[in-house]
Design a protein around this motif. Structure first.
Motif, PDB file in Angstrom:
ATOM      1  N   SER A 106       0.793  -1.134  -0.095  1.00  0.00           N
ATOM      2  CA  SER A 106       0.142  -0.022   0.006  1.00  0.00           C
ATOM      3  C   SER A 106       0.857   1.155   0.002  1.00  0.00           C
ATOM      4  O   SER A 106       0.449   2.278  -0.671  1.00  0.00           O
ATOM      5  CB  SER A 106      -0.964  -0.193   1.350  1.00  0.00           C
ATOM      6  OG  SER A 106      -1.608  -1.317   1.411  1.00  0.00           O
ATOM      7  N   ILE A 107       1.953   1.330   0.841  1.00  0.00           N
ATOM      8  CA  ILE A 107       2.692   2.408   0.806  1.00  0.00           C
ATOM      9  C   ILE A 107       3.551   2.611  -0.553  1.00  0.00           C
ATOM     10  O   ILE A 107       3.811   3.721  -0.949  1.00  0.00           O
ATOM     11  CB  ILE A 107       3.758   2.339   1.923  1.00  0.00           C
ATOM     12  CG1 ILE A 107       3.050   2.296   3.380  1.00  0.00           C
ATOM     13  CG2 ILE A 107       4.845   3.308   1.978  1.00  0.00           C
ATOM     14  CD1 ILE A 107       4.133   2.041   4.664  1.00  0.00           C
TER      15      ILE A 107
ATOM     16  N   GLY B 165       5.369  14.423 -11.304  1.00  0.00           N
ATOM     17  CA  GLY B 165       5.675  14.475 -12.817  1.00  0.00           C
ATOM     18  C   GLY B 165       4.839  15.012 -13.709  1.00  0.00           C
ATOM     19  O   GLY B 165       5.126  15.142 -15.001  1.00  0.00           O
ATOM     20  N   GLY B 166       3.664  15.397 -13.129  1.00  0.00           N
ATOM     21  CA  GLY B 166       2.555  16.356 -13.879  1.00  0.00           C
ATOM     22  C   GLY B 166       1.224  15.803 -14.172  1.00  0.00           C
ATOM     23  O   GLY B 166       0.441  16.230 -14.603  1.00  0.00           O
ATOM     24  N   ASP B 167       1.325  14.319 -13.704  1.00  0.00           N
ATOM     25  CA  ASP B 167      -0.053  13.521 -14.245  1.00  0.00           C
ATOM     26  C   ASP B 167      -0.916  13.908 -13.191  1.00  0.00           C
ATOM     27  O   ASP B 167      -0.953  13.050 -12.044  1.00  0.00           O
ATOM     28  CB  ASP B 167       0.156  12.005 -14.132  1.00  0.00           C
ATOM     29  CG  ASP B 167      -0.775  11.319 -14.516  1.00  0.00           C
ATOM     30  OD1 ASP B 167      -1.680  12.113 -14.803  1.00  0.00           O
ATOM     31  OD2 ASP B 167      -0.727  10.091 -14.663  1.00  0.00           O
ATOM     32  N   LEU B 168      -1.851  14.780 -13.243  1.00  0.00           N
ATOM     33  CA  LEU B 168      -2.703  15.344 -12.085  1.00  0.00           C
ATOM     34  C   LEU B 168      -3.940  14.434 -12.165  1.00  0.00           C
ATOM     35  O   LEU B 168      -4.772  14.505 -11.113  1.00  0.00           O
ATOM     36  CB  LEU B 168      -3.249  16.549 -12.420  1.00  0.00           C
ATOM     37  CG  LEU B 168      -1.909  17.703 -12.304  1.00  0.00           C
ATOM     38  CD1 LEU B 168      -2.656  19.130 -12.309  1.00  0.00           C
ATOM     39  CD2 LEU B 168      -1.492  17.535 -10.969  1.00  0.00           C
ATOM     40  N   THR B 169      -4.147  13.469 -12.797  1.00  0.00           N
ATOM     41  CA  THR B 169      -4.983  12.452 -12.926  1.00  0.00           C
ATOM     42  C   THR B 169      -4.804  11.312 -11.913  1.00  0.00           C
ATOM     43  O   THR B 169      -5.683  10.306 -11.848  1.00  0.00           O
ATOM     44  CB  THR B 169      -5.470  11.800 -14.336  1.00  0.00           C
ATOM     45  OG1 THR B 169      -4.340  11.224 -15.037  1.00  0.00           O
ATOM     46  CG2 THR B 169      -5.949  13.019 -15.237  1.00  0.00           C
ATOM     47  N   ALA B 170      -3.645  10.989 -11.503  1.00  0.00           N
ATOM     48  CA  ALA B 170      -3.225   9.943 -10.718  1.00  0.00           C
ATOM     49  C   ALA B 170      -3.944  10.127  -9.287  1.00  0.00           C
ATOM     50  O   ALA B 170      -4.096  11.311  -8.846  1.00  0.00           O
ATOM     51  CB  ALA B 170      -1.846  10.100 -10.625  1.00  0.00           C
ATOM     52  N   ARG B 171      -4.430   8.823  -8.926  1.00  0.00           N
ATOM     53  CA  ARG B 171      -5.122   8.677  -7.826  1.00  0.00           C
ATOM     54  C   ARG B 171      -4.807   7.631  -6.973  1.00  0.00           C
ATOM     55  O   ARG B 171      -4.499   6.444  -7.842  1.00  0.00           O
ATOM     56  CB  ARG B 171      -6.748   8.847  -7.640  1.00  0.00           C
ATOM     57  CG  ARG B 171      -7.314  10.161  -8.261  1.00  0.00           C
ATOM     58  CD  ARG B 171      -7.067  11.203  -7.435  1.00  0.00           C
ATOM     59  NE  ARG B 171      -7.663  12.349  -7.825  1.00  0.00           N
ATOM     60  CZ  ARG B 171      -6.995  13.448  -8.596  1.00  0.00           C
ATOM     61  NH1 ARG B 171      -5.769  13.295  -8.968  1.00  0.00           N
ATOM     62  NH2 ARG B 171      -7.538  14.759  -9.039  1.00  0.00           N
ATOM     63  N   ALA B 172      -4.586   7.553  -5.806  1.00  0.00           N
ATOM     64  CA  ALA B 172      -4.308   6.427  -4.902  1.00  0.00           C
ATOM     65  C   ALA B 172      -5.540   5.614  -4.474  1.00  0.00           C
ATOM     66  O   ALA B 172      -6.671   6.221  -4.359  1.00  0.00           O
ATOM     67  CB  ALA B 172      -3.855   6.943  -3.753  1.00  0.00           C
ATOM     68  N   VAL B 173      -5.821   4.165  -4.612  1.00  0.00           N
ATOM     69  CA  VAL B 173      -6.739   3.375  -4.213  1.00  0.00           C
ATOM     70  C   VAL B 173      -6.499   3.289  -2.410  1.00  0.00           C
ATOM     71  O   VAL B 173      -5.326   2.545  -1.968  1.00  0.00           O
ATOM     72  CB  VAL B 173      -6.464   1.948  -4.782  1.00  0.00           C
ATOM     73  CG1 VAL B 173      -7.806   1.100  -4.286  1.00  0.00           C
ATOM     74  CG2 VAL B 173      -6.633   2.407  -6.410  1.00  0.00           C
ATOM     75  N   PRO B 174      -7.498   3.690  -1.752  1.00  0.00           N
ATOM     76  CA  PRO B 174      -7.417   3.624  -0.291  1.00  0.00           C
ATOM     77  C   PRO B 174      -7.381   1.891   0.020  1.00  0.00           C
ATOM     78  O   PRO B 174      -8.618   1.391  -0.169  1.00  0.00           O
ATOM     79  CB  PRO B 174      -8.802   4.152   0.142  1.00  0.00           C
ATOM     80  CG  PRO B 174      -8.953   5.043  -1.084  1.00  0.00           C
ATOM     81  CD  PRO B 174      -8.575   4.621  -2.324  1.00  0.00           C
ATOM     82  N   GLU B 175      -6.194   1.397   0.452  1.00  0.00           N
ATOM     83  CA  GLU B 175      -6.416   0.021   0.775  1.00  0.00           C
ATOM     84  C   GLU B 175      -5.181   0.006   1.641  1.00  0.00           C
ATOM     85  O   GLU B 175      -4.284   0.721   2.127  1.00  0.00           O
ATOM     86  CB  GLU B 175      -5.976  -0.941  -0.233  1.00  0.00           C
ATOM     87  CG  GLU B 175      -4.818  -0.632  -1.149  1.00  0.00           C
ATOM     88  CD  GLU B 175      -4.599  -1.552  -2.181  1.00  0.00           C
ATOM     89  OE1 GLU B 175      -5.445  -2.147  -2.493  1.00  0.00           O
ATOM     90  OE2 GLU B 175      -3.531  -1.228  -2.890  1.00  0.00           O
TER      91      GLU B 175
ATOM     92  N   VAL C 290       2.085   6.919  -6.885  1.00  0.00           N
ATOM     93  CA  VAL C 290       1.274   7.863  -7.264  1.00  0.00           C
ATOM     94  C   VAL C 290       1.625   9.339  -7.011  1.00  0.00           C
ATOM     95  O   VAL C 290       1.620  10.068  -7.809  1.00  0.00           O
ATOM     96  CB  VAL C 290      -0.260   7.759  -6.277  1.00  0.00           C
ATOM     97  CG1 VAL C 290      -1.080   8.904  -6.570  1.00  0.00           C
ATOM     98  CG2 VAL C 290      -0.888   6.330  -6.860  1.00  0.00           C
ATOM     99  N   SER C 291       2.222   9.523  -5.924  1.00  0.00           N
ATOM    100  CA  SER C 291       3.070  10.650  -5.414  1.00  0.00           C
ATOM    101  C   SER C 291       3.969  11.048  -6.578  1.00  0.00           C
ATOM    102  O   SER C 291       3.999  12.347  -6.995  1.00  0.00           O
ATOM    103  CB  SER C 291       3.618  10.751  -4.234  1.00  0.00           C
ATOM    104  OG  SER C 291       4.820   9.808  -4.158  1.00  0.00           O
TER     105      SER C 291
END
Length: 424
Positions: free
Chosen positions: A172-173, A185-195, A179-180
């Protein structure tokens, strides 16, 4: 983290097992020794029970039979100094037992069990059973080996369980770190999966909220820049009408051309500001630089500046859009015209880069740069002070760099390296 958790589990399990197995191992040794002494005592007492009822010959036969069946060497010490059975020294413990006291004593090589018995015909007889060190520790080594194998197995099982748990946490980390990096790198569509654990899920949710907030702020900034740039069109339209109203057609055409150039620059700013990410970032550096040099050559001729131009006859693809490269060239040449006296010569040289891309060098014979004016926003000529920073950021966005030094004529030399476009 996985290695750290495995080491912690190994250390904890080892401490628990040492605290448990070491006393158990000592207890096993003590129990084995006591059991051997008890068996030897039973053997000696069985002989002592027959002392009062048997003759010397029968007693000898009985001692041999019991020693053979019991597995322990037997010796019977008679009051006159004679012995029956296996020969053995008359130790201090034997002499003590001859006084009528049964004892167990440690001697070199093992333990002797002494049973004192009163015979009506023979007097005080001492029956000795000898237990060797090997008999005392029989089965102890095997038990210790079993405990050691059990301890190692439990330690390995603990490490495996800790590694499994650590893998769940670290996965998970690691996903959060990925994602960070994408966001950086400029990909503002990146999102983390809460798990994963609750704490990691909380961090993932906070990271997603931060990414959304950054996206909103950048969108607002892009629209603000686009709005400000669009507001410039009104004065540009007025300037164009003024130019068309001039009585001199040549002068009107010249000013109109400058207004057209400025309008194209404003349009490029609006388009760039509305882009979410730098797409299609590549152009031919040779053609863009040649076009911008032609634009500035008119002003150079008006100010009696000689220009040393060295451009290649082939295409030089670079990882920069045409608008960004044009803005970079304009910033560098604008610095020359803004910070050097009229009539100062300058040069523009474009060469292929060592690993691809291109290297643009702009030199002049002016007073040179003050070191304090190389910072963003610093200027000695009443300008914004962003020219060199624009060039630096453009170069670094393509994987290149900017270098400022003194030119051969004593002025300034600005060298900008642009990286090659990525291969598809």
């Amino acid at each position: 983290m996985r290695r750290w958790l495995a080491l912690v589990m190994a250390a904890t399990t080892s401490l628990v097992l040492v605290a448990l197995l070491v006393p158990m191992a000592l207890l096993i040794g003590t129990v084995a020794e006591n059991a051997a002494v008890d068996r030897a005592t039973d053997t000696a007492e069985s002989v002592a029970a027959a002392v009062g009822t048997l003759s010397a010959g029968d007693l000898t036969l009985t001692v041999e039979q019991v020693a053979a069946s019991g597995g322990y060497p037997l010796t019977v010490f008679l009051p006159g100094g004679e012995t029956i059975g296996q020969a053995a020294p008359r130790s201090d413990a034997v002499r003590l037992a001859a006084l009528g006291r049964s004892v167990t004593a440690r001697v070199p090589g093992g333990v002797e069990v002494l049973v004192s018995v009163q015979s009506p015909t023979l007097g005080t007889v001492v029956v000795r059973a000898f237990v060797s060190d090997a008999d005392l520790g029989r089965g102890v080594r095997e038990a210790w080996a079993g405990l050691l194998i059990l301890g190692l197995a439990l330690t390995g099982l603990g490490i495996a369980v800790a590694d499994r748990l650590a893998r769940t946490v670290t996965a998970s980390i690691t996903a959060l770190a990925g994602v960070s990096h994408r966001l950086a790198g400029g990909d503002l569509t990146a999102r983390a999966v809460p798990e994963g654990p609750p704490e990691v899920r909380s961090v993932a949710s906070a990271l997603n909220h931060l990414a959304g907030r950054i996206d909103d702020l950048l969108a607002a900034e892009r629209e603000s820049v686009a709005d400000l740039s669009h507001r410039l069109r009104t004065p540009l339209t007025g300037l164009r009408l003024t130019a068309e109203a001039l009585s001199d057609p040549a002068e009107a055409a010249q000013i109109g051309a400058r207004v057209d150039e400025l309008e194209r620059a404003v349009t490029s700013i609006i388009d760039t500001a509305r882009q979410r990410s730098p797409v299609g970032r590549s152009c031919d550096a040779a053609s863009v630089v040649a076009d911008r040099v032609r634009f500035w050559s008119v002003l150079a001729e008006d100010q009696d500046r000689t220009m040393d131009l060295d451009l290649p006859g082939e295409e030089l693809p670079v990882a920069v859009s045409a608008g960004e490269l044009a803005a970079c060239v304009d910033a560098l040449l604008g610095n020359v015209f803004a910070h050097t006296p009229e009539g100062t010569p300058f040069g523009v040289r474009l060469t292929p880069g060592a690993g691809g891309g291109a290297v643009l060098a702009v030199t002049d014979a002016g007073p040179g740069f003050d070191a304090g004016l190389l910072d963003r926003g610093s200027s000695g000529g009443g300008s914004t002070g962003l020219g060199l920073d624009i060039a630096r950021r453009t170069a670094e966005s393509s994987g290149g760099s900017l270098d400022v030094r003194a030119s051969g004529e004593g002025g300034a030399r600005v060298e900008v390296a642009f990286g090659p476009p990525a291969r598809s």
